[in-house]
Design a protein around this motif. Structure first.
Motif, PDB file in Angstrom:
ATOM      1  N   THR A 145       0.619  -0.828   0.240  1.00 42.91           N
ATOM      2  CA  THR A 145      -0.032  -0.122   0.015  1.00 42.91           C
ATOM      3  C   THR A 145       1.006   1.196  -0.486  1.00 42.91           C
ATOM      4  O   THR A 145       1.910   1.114   0.378  1.00 42.91           O
ATOM      5  N   LEU A 146       0.044   2.272  -0.981  1.00 41.90           N
ATOM      6  CA  LEU A 146       1.296   3.500  -0.559  1.00 41.90           C
ATOM      7  C   LEU A 146       1.412   4.220   0.897  1.00 41.90           C
ATOM      8  O   LEU A 146       0.496   4.710   1.809  1.00 41.90           O
ATOM      9  N   GLY A 147       2.219   4.514   1.119  1.00 46.74           N
ATOM     10  CA  GLY A 147       2.600   4.943   2.478  1.00 46.74           C
ATOM     11  C   GLY A 147       3.348   3.544   3.016  1.00 46.74           C
ATOM     12  O   GLY A 147       4.591   4.421   4.374  1.00 46.74           O
ATOM     13  N   ALA A 148       3.164   2.787   3.032  1.00 44.91           N
ATOM     14  CA  ALA A 148       3.553   1.751   4.010  1.00 44.91           C
ATOM     15  C   ALA A 148       4.799   1.068   2.669  1.00 44.91           C
ATOM     16  O   ALA A 148       6.012   0.597   3.462  1.00 44.91           O
ATOM     17  N   ALA A 149       5.024   1.150   1.445  1.00 47.41           N
ATOM     18  CA  ALA A 149       6.156   0.711   0.364  1.00 47.41           C
ATOM     19  C   ALA A 149       7.272   1.734   1.052  1.00 47.41           C
ATOM     20  O   ALA A 149       7.352   2.643   0.565  1.00 47.41           O
ATOM     21  N   GLU A 150       8.244   1.285   0.494  1.00 46.68           N
ATOM     22  CA  GLU A 150       9.832   1.569   0.418  1.00 46.68           C
ATOM     23  C   GLU A 150      10.779   0.970   0.212  1.00 46.68           C
ATOM     24  O   GLU A 150      10.607  -0.032  -0.084  1.00 46.68           O
ATOM     25  N   ALA A 151      11.961   1.215  -0.691  1.00 49.10           N
ATOM     26  CA  ALA A 151      12.589   1.219  -1.649  1.00 49.10           C
ATOM     27  C   ALA A 151      13.442   1.031  -0.301  1.00 49.10           C
ATOM     28  O   ALA A 151      13.876   0.466   0.389  1.00 49.10           O
ATOM     29  N   PRO A 152      14.336  -0.751  -0.603  1.00 48.28           N
ATOM     30  CA  PRO A 152      16.033  -0.357  -0.163  1.00 48.28           C
ATOM     31  C   PRO A 152      16.424   0.361   0.819  1.00 48.28           C
ATOM     32  O   PRO A 152      17.334  -0.381   1.631  1.00 48.28           O
ATOM     33  N   ASN A 153      16.786   1.461   0.206  1.00 47.94           N
ATOM     34  CA  ASN A 153      17.652   2.781   0.712  1.00 47.94           C
ATOM     35  C   ASN A 153      16.985   3.723   1.400  1.00 47.94           C
ATOM     36  O   ASN A 153      17.557   4.080   1.998  1.00 47.94           O
ATOM     37  N   GLY A 154      15.212   2.885   1.627  1.00 50.43           N
ATOM     38  CA  GLY A 154      15.068   3.832   3.050  1.00 50.43           C
ATOM     39  C   GLY A 154      13.577   4.709   2.605  1.00 50.43           C
ATOM     40  O   GLY A 154      13.254   5.129   3.122  1.00 50.43           O
ATOM     41  N   VAL A 155      13.892   4.851   1.679  1.00 48.06           N
ATOM     42  CA  VAL A 155      13.263   6.179   0.628  1.00 48.06           C
ATOM     43  C   VAL A 155      11.997   5.543   0.831  1.00 48.06           C
ATOM     44  O   VAL A 155      11.668   4.765  -0.031  1.00 48.06           O
ATOM     45  N   PRO A 156      10.306   6.354   1.231  1.00 43.89           N
ATOM     46  CA  PRO A 156       9.257   5.845   0.905  1.00 43.89           C
ATOM     47  C   PRO A 156       8.957   5.613  -0.959  1.00 43.89           C
ATOM     48  O   PRO A 156       9.672   7.328  -1.347  1.00 43.89           O
ATOM     49  N   ILE A 157       7.818   5.157  -1.177  1.00 41.50           N
ATOM     50  CA  ILE A 157       7.749   5.585  -2.246  1.00 41.50           C
ATOM     51  C   ILE A 157       6.182   6.352  -2.636  1.00 41.50           C
ATOM     52  O   ILE A 157       5.279   5.432  -1.451  1.00 41.50           O
ATOM     53  N   GLU A 158       6.296   6.960  -3.347  1.00 38.59           N
ATOM     54  CA  GLU A 158       5.162   7.692  -3.232  1.00 38.59           C
ATOM     55  C   GLU A 158       4.979   8.056  -4.934  1.00 38.59           C
ATOM     56  O   GLU A 158       3.980   8.510  -4.923  1.00 38.59           O
ATOM     57  N   SER A 159       5.822   7.737  -6.485  1.00 34.26           N
ATOM     58  CA  SER A 159       4.896   7.669  -7.242  1.00 34.26           C
ATOM     59  C   SER A 159       5.747   6.399  -8.208  1.00 34.26           C
ATOM     60  O   SER A 159       6.991   5.859  -7.570  1.00 34.26           O
ATOM     61  N   THR A 160       5.341   5.884  -8.783  1.00 35.10           N
ATOM     62  CA  THR A 160       6.036   4.862  -9.829  1.00 35.10           C
ATOM     63  C   THR A 160       7.546   5.385  -9.843  1.00 35.10           C
ATOM     64  O   THR A 160       7.768   6.534 -10.588  1.00 35.10           O
TER      65      THR A 160
END
Length: 197
Positions: A145-160
């Motif tokens: 889900t948006l807000g819970a997803a983050e990249a392996p470097n710790g940056v949250p995923i906000e868009s594609t």
């Protein structure tokens, strides 16, 4: 009567012996400091070179489906397998790697480059579809889900976007080798253009 042994003469501090020893110590310290500064500069140059190449490779692979964007205004990378293949081609081209994934610039990259992680994040509303390729090129997919997803470097995923991480060896002074990891997240964001007449 003298009780001193004749085999061990007294050291004299006359004639600059202390200054010579102190000078040699500072010269040795300066040499070690210079080697450390050169080693850090080699690592910094390698890091900058790889970071630029990694960002360019991510952007080359992050091709969105323009037809889908025209219909629904959603940015989606519709074929993660094809994006991964474009990424591998772009990494080889940007780093000037041969068929063994080794570089001619041995001061920047001393051994073969390995792709540790390549992940495509497709954001649609509050859903994030994650397509992750491991170092063997095997694809794993799941949803977050948006807000819970983050990249392996710790940056949250906000868009594609696309995250990738590579690993390589760097050779420093005196044959010292270190294994380096470099990861980068690239987001794809649509901006609205307003024209003033």
């Amino acid at each position: 009567m003298t009780l001193k042994k004749k085999g061990f003469p007294r050291l004299s501090t006359e004639g600059g012996q202390v200054e010579w020893v102190t000078g040699l110590f500072f010269l040795l310290f300066l040499g070690v400091l210079l080697c450390a500064v050169l080693q850090i500069d080699i690592f910094r140059s390698s890091s900058g070179y790889l970071e630029d190449a990694l960002a360019l490779s991510n952007l080359a692979s992050a091709v969105v489906n323009v037809e889908e964007y025209g219909i629904s205004h959603r940015l989606l990378i519709d074929d993660p397998q094809q994006a991964y293949e474009r990424y591998c081609t772009a990494v080889k081209g940007n780093l000037n790697l041969d068929e063994n994934w080794e570089s001619e610039a041995v001061r920047m990259i001393s051994g073969p480059v390995s792709i540790i992680n390549y992940t495509v994040y497709n954001v649609s509303g509050n859903d994030v579809e994650v397509s992750c390729f491991d170092e063997n090129g095997l694809l794993t997919q799941w949803n977050e889900t948006l807000g819970a997803a983050e990249a392996p470097n710790g940056v949250p995923i906000e868009s594609t976007g696309v995250y990738s991480e590579i690993s390589y060896e760097v050779e420093g002074l005196l044959g010292v080798k270190a294994r380096a990891h470099k990861g980068k997240l690239v987001d794809i964001v649509a901006t609205e253009r307003s024209e003033d007449f």
